[in-house]
Write an enzyme that holds these catalytic residues in place. Sequence first.
Site, PDB file in Angstrom:
ATOM      1  N   ASP A 104       0.851  -1.185   0.000  1.00 44.27           N
ATOM      2  CA  ASP A 104       0.000   0.000   0.000  1.00 44.27           C
ATOM      3  C   ASP A 104       0.899   1.251   0.000  1.00 44.27           C
ATOM      4  O   ASP A 104       1.829   1.333  -0.799  1.00 44.27           O
ATOM      5  CB  ASP A 104      -0.937  -0.073   1.217  1.00 44.27           C
ATOM      6  CG  ASP A 104      -2.107   0.897   1.152  1.00 44.27           C
ATOM      7  OD1 ASP A 104      -3.079   0.608   0.436  1.00 44.27           O
ATOM      8  OD2 ASP A 104      -2.034   1.950   1.809  1.00 44.27           O
ATOM      9  N   HIS A 302      -6.122  -7.434  -0.753  1.00 42.07           N
ATOM     10  CA  HIS A 302      -5.124  -6.415  -0.468  1.00 42.07           C
ATOM     11  C   HIS A 302      -4.256  -6.737   0.753  1.00 42.07           C
ATOM     12  O   HIS A 302      -3.049  -6.526   0.726  1.00 42.07           O
ATOM     13  CB  HIS A 302      -5.825  -5.070  -0.266  1.00 42.07           C
ATOM     14  CG  HIS A 302      -4.903  -3.901  -0.318  1.00 42.07           C
ATOM     15  ND1 HIS A 302      -4.074  -3.656  -1.396  1.00 42.07           N
ATOM     16  CD2 HIS A 302      -4.646  -2.902   0.575  1.00 42.07           C
ATOM     17  CE1 HIS A 302      -3.374  -2.554  -1.178  1.00 42.07           C
ATOM     18  NE2 HIS A 302      -3.684  -2.087   0.020  1.00 42.07           N
TER      19      HIS A 302
END
Length: 331
Positions: A104, A302
């Site tokens: 991220d 994710h």
Amino acid sequence: METVVELTHRFLDTGGIRMHVTEQGQGYPVVFCHGFPHTSFVWHRQLAAVAAAGFRGIAPDLRGYGRTDAPADVAAYTNEAVIGDLLALLDDIGAEKAVFVGLDFGAQLVWELSLRAPERVDAVVVLNNPFSPRPPRAPSEFWTKAAQRHFLHLAYFQEPGVADAELAARPREFLARVYYSLSGDYHYLDTWKNPPGLGYLDVLPQAPELPWPWLSEAEFDTLATKFERTGFTGGLNWYRNLDRNWALTEAFAGAQVPVPTYFLYGENDPDMEGFSGRDPLAVLRANVPDLRAVVKVADAGHLVQLERTDAVDEFLTAALRDLGVGARVAP
């Protein structure tokens, strides 16, 4: 009998902030960089894995998160500033170099670190957020157009105080819903079906009750408790520096990643699908000359290091073995 390596916590002064660091193990340093809305705790399983493999796992709360200072000035959250924190961390432990792991915003951070200070980086291991060259225009020019058509968190997060208040009012609900929506169990880009003008909680799906197969109630509570104390402004300020980061990297336009790189991504990761261009792997390969491994993890989203911990731990320890860094004299 297997030796249990203790998890330790400490603080260091980076020259600008007081940074909280979680560590496990001894030996060559492997530094883990988290994203939003996370803390160093999202790496606790990987700290245990690298410690068991004979390395020193180090996971800082990056500035604005957890027990690390959160400066009031929005401009204090650039990648350049946080890279200064990471280099101060290396200096603090007496390490010339380390392997850096990022996801991220942490991925964007280690990509830029490899350009700004390649002499301090033995390699990068990146999850889900591939490298792409500096675009010709500021990022806001892209997201502003998209946000005129549908809800887009990148645009919603820009106005100071708006998302801050919404998320801080219901931190546990927000965290559960955003973690679930970004996982392989949901299709995050469905949030784009909502019109602009809504809040984030208006577009996120309801999350199933915890525990989930990949996240325990105790783990979630550890994360949520931190954000109940701090709120989300520190993390949101990273979004408010995307254009500033672009402006500060003009010297790196067209630069390629100069260090060995290992890349792993979840098959259902929304960043790979919706935020990294039409062919992110082709762009990655074209701009990372020493790309040593690319691995896709089936059904993962994710937070792949939590969703598919064994696959990530195996990938990470294999990369460290491939580099041969364990044989070096550790600080």
